[in-house]
Enzyme design. Sequence first.
Site, short mmCIF file in Angstrom:
data_model
loop_
_atom_site.label_atom_id
_atom_site.label_comp_id
_atom_site.label_asym_id
_atom_site.label_seq_id
_atom_site.Cartn_x
_atom_site.Cartn_y
_atom_site.Cartn_z
N HIS A 103 0.82 -1.21 0.00
CA HIS A 103 0.00 0.00 0.00
C HIS A 103 0.86 1.26 0.00
CE1 HIS A 103 0.96 0.82 4.22
NE2 HIS A 103 0.86 -0.49 4.40
N ARG A 133 -6.07 0.69 4.08
CA ARG A 133 -4.96 1.28 3.33
C ARG A 133 -4.60 0.46 2.11
NH1 ARG A 133 -3.19 -0.74 8.25
NH2 ARG A 133 -1.30 -2.03 8.33
N GLU A 137 -1.44 -7.22 7.14
CA GLU A 137 -0.08 -7.01 7.64
C GLU A 137 0.18 -7.92 8.83
OE1 GLU A 137 2.88 -6.61 7.51
OE2 GLU A 137 3.33 -4.47 7.46
N HIS A 195 0.68 -5.73 2.15
CA HIS A 195 1.52 -5.06 3.13
C HIS A 195 2.95 -5.59 3.08
CE1 HIS A 195 -2.24 -3.56 4.91
NE2 HIS A 195 -2.70 -4.72 4.49
#
Length: 201
Positions: free
Chosen positions: A9, A58, A85, A155
């Site tokens: 991201h 995100r 993530e 991520h």
Amino acid sequence: MAILVIFRHGQSKWNLENKFTGWVDIELTEKGKQEAKDAGLKLQGYRFDAGFTSALARAKETLQIVLEAGRHPVIPITANPALNERMYGDLQGLNKVDTIQRFGEEQVKIWRRSYDVAPPNGESLKDTAERVIPYFETEIAPMLKSGKNVVIAAHGNSLRALIMHLEKMTAEQILKFELGTAQPRVYELDQNLTILKVSNL
């Protein structure tokens, strides 16, 4: 042959503030949105059949901006927490410099850069890989094997786990590997998912 494009991201507000983010749902900064637009422009010549993203805003927003900036037609997008993530546990929300002062540089380095040591109440990179790779093998790999082109926005750590799997890296190799924000990594794959070519845009 199939194309797989992956990217982290764009810059988030906690990236900017140098905080451990993990599973906390933090928005992109204006710079992060611009990074996503730039990535989209780089990917204008590509065609995608499906997109995948984590459950975090995100990553979802980055993928949306990339596809819009690249003027891609609407494709099915699947968001799943398997691509989230790495969960940083008790470190989430803490400034990284403050965390070093609190726990010591060596301890923080172990939490961040060892493969199988997790921070308190969090995940190691090994733990992250144990949810990312089965999801990839079950949901994404069959599409690629059938010749479909796929884009993944996720991520730093979830993608490092995937890169380690795809490129057959050792734990030592992947721990030294860095992914910049919104920088596409492109794989050309045969029907067995053998890498024919890998490049960074």
